[in-house]
Scaffold this motif. Sequence first.
Motif, PDB file in Angstrom:
ATOM      1  N   SER A  23     -10.935   9.396   6.150  1.00 31.71           N
ATOM      2  CA  SER A  23     -12.082   8.812   6.836  1.00 31.71           C
ATOM      3  C   SER A  23     -11.823   7.337   7.130  1.00 31.71           C
ATOM      4  CB  SER A  23     -13.322   8.959   5.949  1.00 31.71           C
ATOM      5  OG  SER A  23     -14.338   8.065   6.340  1.00 31.71           O
ATOM      6  N   GLY A  24     -11.969   6.967   8.397  1.00 32.22           N
ATOM      7  CA  GLY A  24     -11.812   5.562   8.771  1.00 32.22           C
ATOM      8  C   GLY A  24     -12.730   4.640   7.991  1.00 32.22           C
ATOM      9  N   PRO A  25     -14.033   4.946   7.911  1.00 33.75           N
ATOM     10  CA  PRO A  25     -14.925   4.073   7.146  1.00 33.75           C
ATOM     11  C   PRO A  25     -14.559   3.996   5.657  1.00 33.75           C
ATOM     12  CG  PRO A  25     -16.200   5.388   8.681  1.00 33.75           C
ATOM     13  CD  PRO A  25     -14.795   5.928   8.715  1.00 33.75           C
ATOM     14  N   ALA A  26     -14.148   5.105   5.060  1.00 30.83           N
ATOM     15  CA  ALA A  26     -13.764   5.074   3.640  1.00 30.83           C
ATOM     16  C   ALA A  26     -12.503   4.245   3.438  1.00 30.83           C
ATOM     17  CB  ALA A  26     -13.555   6.495   3.117  1.00 30.83           C
ATOM     18  N   LEU A  27     -11.545   4.377   4.338  1.00 30.30           N
ATOM     19  CA  LEU A  27     -10.327   3.566   4.245  1.00 30.30           C
ATOM     20  C   LEU A  27     -10.643   2.089   4.423  1.00 30.30           C
ATOM     21  CD1 LEU A  27      -7.733   5.757   6.129  1.00 30.30           C
ATOM     22  CD2 LEU A  27      -7.474   4.849   3.820  1.00 30.30           C
ATOM     23  N   ARG A  28     -11.518   1.768   5.377  1.00 30.08           N
ATOM     24  CA  ARG A  28     -11.909   0.365   5.604  1.00 30.08           C
ATOM     25  C   ARG A  28     -12.558  -0.212   4.355  1.00 30.08           C
ATOM     26  NH1 ARG A  28     -14.398   0.774  10.189  1.00 30.08           N
ATOM     27  NH2 ARG A  28     -12.710  -0.141  11.394  1.00 30.08           N
ATOM     28  N   ALA A  47       0.902  16.229  -8.838  1.00 30.40           N
ATOM     29  CA  ALA A  47      -0.233  15.301  -8.919  1.00 30.40           C
ATOM     30  C   ALA A  47      -1.059  15.253  -7.640  1.00 30.40           C
ATOM     31  CB  ALA A  47       0.265  13.901  -9.267  1.00 30.40           C
ATOM     32  N   PHE A  48      -0.399  15.342  -6.477  1.00 32.87           N
ATOM     33  CA  PHE A  48      -1.096  15.052  -5.219  1.00 32.87           C
ATOM     34  C   PHE A  48      -1.124  16.185  -4.206  1.00 32.87           C
ATOM     35  CE2 PHE A  48       0.519  10.689  -6.433  1.00 32.87           C
ATOM     36  CZ  PHE A  48      -0.710  10.254  -6.910  1.00 32.87           C
ATOM     37  N   PHE A  49      -0.569  17.351  -4.533  1.00 31.87           N
ATOM     38  CA  PHE A  49      -0.455  18.427  -3.546  1.00 31.87           C
ATOM     39  C   PHE A  49      -1.788  18.743  -2.868  1.00 31.87           C
ATOM     40  CE2 PHE A  49      -0.417  22.866  -2.211  1.00 31.87           C
ATOM     41  CZ  PHE A  49       0.677  22.855  -1.363  1.00 31.87           C
ATOM     42  N   GLU A  50      -2.860  18.818  -3.644  1.00 33.53           N
ATOM     43  CA  GLU A  50      -4.163  19.200  -3.084  1.00 33.53           C
ATOM     44  C   GLU A  50      -5.000  18.019  -2.612  1.00 33.53           C
ATOM     45  OE1 GLU A  50      -6.288  21.851  -5.615  1.00 33.53           O
ATOM     46  OE2 GLU A  50      -4.587  23.219  -5.799  1.00 33.53           O
ATOM     47  N   THR A  51      -4.512  16.784  -2.806  1.00 32.16           N
ATOM     48  CA  THR A  51      -5.356  15.628  -2.473  1.00 32.16           C
ATOM     49  C   THR A  51      -4.722  14.683  -1.457  1.00 32.16           C
ATOM     50  OG1 THR A  51      -4.508  14.372  -4.362  1.00 32.16           O
ATOM     51  CG2 THR A  51      -6.529  15.663  -4.703  1.00 32.16           C
ATOM     52  N   ILE A  52      -3.552  15.050  -0.887  1.00 33.52           N
ATOM     53  CA  ILE A  52      -2.954  14.160   0.111  1.00 33.52           C
ATOM     54  C   ILE A  52      -3.758  14.266   1.396  1.00 33.52           C
ATOM     55  CG2 ILE A  52      -0.615  14.106  -0.810  1.00 33.52           C
ATOM     56  CD1 ILE A  52       0.117  16.149   1.378  1.00 33.52           C
ATOM     57  N   PRO A  53      -3.771  13.209   2.158  1.00 28.27           N
ATOM     58  CA  PRO A  53      -3.118  11.927   1.951  1.00 28.27           C
ATOM     59  C   PRO A  53      -3.839  11.097   0.887  1.00 28.27           C
ATOM     60  CG  PRO A  53      -4.378  11.862   3.968  1.00 28.27           C
ATOM     61  CD  PRO A  53      -4.479  13.265   3.436  1.00 28.27           C
ATOM     62  N   LEU A 104       0.876  -1.159   0.000  1.00 29.51           N
ATOM     63  CA  LEU A 104       0.000   0.000   0.000  1.00 29.51           C
ATOM     64  C   LEU A 104       0.918   1.215   0.000  1.00 29.51           C
ATOM     65  CD1 LEU A 104      -3.158   0.789   1.924  1.00 29.51           C
ATOM     66  CD2 LEU A 104      -1.216   2.317   2.177  1.00 29.51           C
ATOM     67  N   VAL A 105       0.718   2.124  -0.932  1.00 31.64           N
ATOM     68  CA  VAL A 105       1.523   3.336  -1.005  1.00 31.64           C
ATOM     69  C   VAL A 105       0.729   4.464  -0.371  1.00 31.64           C
ATOM     70  CG1 VAL A 105       2.693   4.989  -2.506  1.00 31.64           C
ATOM     71  CG2 VAL A 105       2.669   2.558  -3.105  1.00 31.64           C
ATOM     72  N   LEU A 106       1.366   5.169   0.569  1.00 30.90           N
ATOM     73  CA  LEU A 106       0.780   6.350   1.197  1.00 30.90           C
ATOM     74  C   LEU A 106       1.571   7.554   0.714  1.00 30.90           C
ATOM     75  CD1 LEU A 106      -0.938   7.970   3.215  1.00 30.90           C
ATOM     76  CD2 LEU A 106       0.692   7.266   5.001  1.00 30.90           C
ATOM     77  N   TYR A 107       0.924   8.403  -0.077  1.00 36.70           N
ATOM     78  CA  TYR A 107       1.542   9.644  -0.530  1.00 36.70           C
ATOM     79  C   TYR A 107       1.265  10.699   0.529  1.00 36.70           C
ATOM     80  CZ  TYR A 107       1.910   7.398  -5.082  1.00 36.70           C
ATOM     81  OH  TYR A 107       2.224   6.543  -6.100  1.00 36.70           O
ATOM     82  N   SER A 108       2.339  11.336   1.006  1.00 38.74           N
ATOM     83  CA  SER A 108       2.219  12.293   2.095  1.00 38.74           C
ATOM     84  C   SER A 108       3.301  13.355   1.955  1.00 38.74           C
ATOM     85  CB  SER A 108       2.358  11.567   3.433  1.00 38.74           C
ATOM     86  OG  SER A 108       3.654  10.994   3.543  1.00 38.74           O
ATOM     87  N   LYS A 109       3.339  14.250   2.941  1.00 35.75           N
ATOM     88  CA  LYS A 109       4.425  15.219   3.013  1.00 35.75           C
ATOM     89  C   LYS A 109       4.671  15.540   4.475  1.00 35.75           C
ATOM     90  CE  LYS A 109       1.847  19.524   2.579  1.00 35.75           C
ATOM     91  NZ  LYS A 109       1.767  20.806   1.871  1.00 35.75           N
ATOM     92  N   PRO A 110       5.892  15.969   4.798  1.00 38.91           N
ATOM     93  CA  PRO A 110       6.213  16.314   6.185  1.00 38.91           C
ATOM     94  C   PRO A 110       5.306  17.436   6.693  1.00 38.91           C
ATOM     95  CG  PRO A 110       8.220  16.172   4.859  1.00 38.91           C
ATOM     96  CD  PRO A 110       7.052  16.096   3.911  1.00 38.91           C
ATOM     97  N   GLY A 111       4.908  17.323   7.957  1.00 35.80           N
ATOM     98  CA  GLY A 111       4.090  18.350   8.581  1.00 35.80           C
ATOM     99  C   GLY A 111       2.615  18.280   8.251  1.00 35.80           C
ATOM    100  N   CYS A 112       2.194  17.267   7.534  1.00 33.37           N
ATOM    101  CA  CYS A 112       0.790  17.118   7.153  1.00 33.37           C
ATOM    102  C   CYS A 112       0.058  16.344   8.255  1.00 33.37           C
ATOM    103  CB  CYS A 112       0.707  16.376   5.811  1.00 33.37           C
ATOM    104  SG  CYS A 112      -0.961  15.890   5.327  1.00 33.37           S
ATOM    105  N   HIS A 113      -0.749  17.048   9.044  1.00 34.87           N
ATOM    106  CA  HIS A 113      -1.450  16.370  10.140  1.00 34.87           C
ATOM    107  C   HIS A 113      -2.484  15.372   9.622  1.00 34.87           C
ATOM    108  CE1 HIS A 113      -4.379  19.584   9.367  1.00 34.87           C
ATOM    109  NE2 HIS A 113      -5.262  18.823   9.972  1.00 34.87           N
ATOM    110  N   LEU A 114      -3.080  15.637   8.466  1.00 34.55           N
ATOM    111  CA  LEU A 114      -4.011  14.664   7.894  1.00 34.55           C
ATOM    112  C   LEU A 114      -3.286  13.371   7.518  1.00 34.55           C
ATOM    113  CD1 LEU A 114      -6.184  16.965   5.605  1.00 34.55           C
ATOM    114  CD2 LEU A 114      -6.796  16.005   7.833  1.00 34.55           C
ATOM    115  N   CYS A 115      -2.051  13.517   7.030  1.00 32.87           N
ATOM    116  CA  CYS A 115      -1.245  12.342   6.689  1.00 32.87           C
ATOM    117  C   CYS A 115      -0.917  11.542   7.947  1.00 32.87           C
ATOM    118  CB  CYS A 115       0.040  12.762   5.970  1.00 32.87           C
ATOM    119  SG  CYS A 115      -0.272  13.675   4.437  1.00 32.87           S
ATOM    120  N   ASP A 116      -0.613  12.252   9.041  1.00 29.64           N
ATOM    121  CA  ASP A 116      -0.356  11.576  10.317  1.00 29.64           C
ATOM    122  C   ASP A 116      -1.586  10.795  10.771  1.00 29.64           C
ATOM    123  OD1 ASP A 116       2.172  12.800  10.336  1.00 29.64           O
ATOM    124  OD2 ASP A 116       1.531  14.404  11.691  1.00 29.64           O
TER     125      ASP A 116
END
Length: 99
Positions: free
Chosen positions: A78-83, A58-64, A9-21
């Motif tokens: 969203s937990g349910p969407a990820l599940r 490609a992903f700046f506005e849509t991460i994570p 599973l690839v997680l596209y993220s960036k440093p300091g992104c609380h949503l990514c955390d």
Amino acid sequence: MTDTDAPALVLYSKPGCHLCDDTRALLQALFAQRATDGLAILDVEERDITTDPNLERAFFETIPVVEIGARRLELAVSGPALRRFLDETLGGPNAEMVR
């Protein structure tokens, strides 16, 4: 235990992104539950979009963003969407609900 026949599973993220955390923590919890339930889990390969201009565009506005093979879920917060995404992609009880 990781399903060795499945891609990571690839997680596209960036440093300091609380949503990514938050997404990283959700994935850990979801994979722990899937392991308990005897369902497939994957290794998580994290990619920092700031290290590649193409990924950043490609992903700046849509991460994570999470990706398994050709399947992708943007703004994966969203937990349910990820599940549902994991169940649809890897098999699980919510597989039929995603369509």
